[in-house]
Design an enzyme around this catalytic site. Structure first.
Site, short mmCIF file in Angstrom:
data_model
loop_
_atom_site.label_atom_id
_atom_site.label_comp_id
_atom_site.label_asym_id
_atom_site.label_seq_id
_atom_site.Cartn_x
_atom_site.Cartn_y
_atom_site.Cartn_z
N SER A 1 8.57 46.89 44.91
CA SER A 1 7.11 47.03 44.95
C SER A 1 6.72 48.41 44.44
O SER A 1 7.04 49.43 45.06
CB SER A 1 6.60 46.87 46.38
OG SER A 1 5.26 47.32 46.44
N HIS B 1 7.07 43.74 41.82
CA HIS B 1 6.05 43.30 42.78
C HIS B 1 4.85 44.24 42.65
O HIS B 1 4.99 45.46 42.77
CB HIS B 1 6.65 43.34 44.18
CG HIS B 1 5.78 42.78 45.25
ND1 HIS B 1 5.67 41.43 45.49
CD2 HIS B 1 4.98 43.39 46.14
CE1 HIS B 1 4.83 41.23 46.50
NE2 HIS B 1 4.39 42.42 46.92
N ASP C 1 1.18 45.09 44.05
CA ASP C 1 0.31 44.92 45.22
C ASP C 1 -1.13 45.29 44.91
O ASP C 1 -1.45 46.46 44.73
CB ASP C 1 0.81 45.82 46.36
CG ASP C 1 2.06 45.29 47.02
OD1 ASP C 1 2.07 44.11 47.40
OD2 ASP C 1 3.02 46.06 47.17
N GLY D 1 -1.13 46.25 53.73
CA GLY D 1 -2.00 47.40 53.50
C GLY D 1 -1.26 48.65 53.06
O GLY D 1 -1.81 49.44 52.32
N PHE D 2 -0.03 48.80 53.50
CA PHE D 2 0.70 50.05 53.22
C PHE D 2 2.18 49.76 53.05
O PHE D 2 2.70 48.81 53.65
CB PHE D 2 0.53 51.04 54.39
CG PHE D 2 -0.91 51.30 54.73
CD1 PHE D 2 -1.64 52.25 54.04
CD2 PHE D 2 -1.53 50.54 55.72
CE1 PHE D 2 -2.98 52.46 54.34
CE2 PHE D 2 -2.88 50.75 56.03
CZ PHE D 2 -3.60 51.71 55.34
N ASP E 1 8.08 40.14 52.61
CA ASP E 1 7.43 41.37 52.15
C ASP E 1 7.01 42.24 53.32
O ASP E 1 6.16 41.86 54.13
CB ASP E 1 6.21 40.98 51.30
CG ASP E 1 5.52 42.17 50.66
OD1 ASP E 1 6.07 43.29 50.73
OD2 ASP E 1 4.43 41.97 50.09
N GLY E 2 7.60 43.45 53.38
CA GLY E 2 7.21 44.44 54.38
C GLY E 2 8.37 44.86 55.26
O GLY E 2 8.91 44.05 56.02
N GLY F 1 9.78 48.11 48.88
CA GLY F 1 8.93 49.22 48.45
C GLY F 1 9.64 50.52 48.71
O GLY F 1 10.38 51.04 47.86
N SER F 2 9.47 51.06 49.93
CA SER F 2 10.08 52.35 50.25
C SER F 2 11.60 52.29 50.20
O SER F 2 12.25 53.27 49.82
CB SER F 2 9.59 52.84 51.62
OG SER F 2 9.59 51.78 52.55
#
Ligand code: DX5
Ligand code: ZN
Length: 226
Positions: A10, A33, A35, A142-143, A175-176, A197-198
């Site tokens: 992401s 990805h 967002d 959201g984050f 996701d997340g 993501g991170s």
């Protein structure tokens, strides 16, 4: 279910000053990805169709667009026109799901529906037959960098059962809060597309982080067969 585990970094967690290099650093992944956040459906604003065009120029990978917006029925064509390869809308916000899926397919793209952690998997019952992918949120969107919600495993088990009862095999994206630490377990529970993501962009070696997630995911795939 497919035996492959796909990895979708992401770019929300990427360094935007060096977006081109960041995209190239994950060329061993399967999707990018993307967002989209509108500051209304989620408490954050990210990027829209304009930057999507730029991203499409910076990667050969298919771009998986995750629309976290309050009005997907009104804006989804903008993302198709900008080159979305997979287009995901949230069930919580869409007014006419089948119509949107039809239009996405007519453009030759893949259609996906996302559900928040607090949305019942059973609410997918009327649309699941038409989907290429389901996105199960494992944080409240959201984050990037949020903590994985443990109840997600139950969501994945329920989704696996729903797909089985409909004799369909959409991709299942999670996701997340996903990293190599929980990749095996989410794949064992039914996921086969892992968003990172991170876990990818905060790692010193992005390509290695992608491979670590994939290897752990494949281990989870083997656990499924036990
Ligand atoms: C969250 C976004 C995610 C996010 C994932 O609202 O939909 O795609 O970028 O970031 P990590 O993997 O850091 O939780
Ligand atoms: Zn996302």
């Amino acid at each position: 279910m497919t035996k492959n585990v796909r990895i979708a970094p992401s770019i929300l967690a990427a360094d935007f000053l060096r977006l081109g290099e960041e995209l190239q650093s994950v060329s061993n992944a399967d999707f990018i990805h993307y967002d989209v956040m509108d500051g209304d459906f989620v408490p954050n604003i990210s990027f829209g169709p304009g930057i999507l065009r730029t991203v499409k120029r910076g990667t050969d990978l298919p771009v998986d667009v995750h629309m976290m917006v309050s009005n997907p029925d009104e804006v989804f064509r903008d993302y198709l026109n900008a080159g979305a390869d997979v287009l995901t809308f949230h069930l919580e916000t869409c007014k006419h799901a089948h119509r949107m899926v039809d239009e996405i397919h007519k453009q030759g793209r893949k259609a996906a529906v996302a559900i928040n952690p607090g949305t019942a998997v059973s609410s997918l019952d009327a649309i699941i037959d038409y989907l290429d992918m389901v996105l199960v949120m494992s944080v409240n969107p959201g984050f990037s960098g949020q903590q994985f919600i443990e109840h997600t495993y139950t969501q994945l088990y329920k989704l696996t059962a729903l797909c089985k009862s409909h004799s369909v095999r959409p991709l299942v994206e999670i996701d997340g809060g996903i990293s190599a630490a929980n990749a095996a377990r989410v794949v064992a529970a039914g996921a086969n597309v892992l968003v990172g993501g991170s876990a990818v962009f905060d790692a010193p070696d992005h390509a290695q982080a992608v491979e670590n997630m994939r290897n752990e995911g494949m281990r989870g795939m083997e656990m499924r067969d036990l």
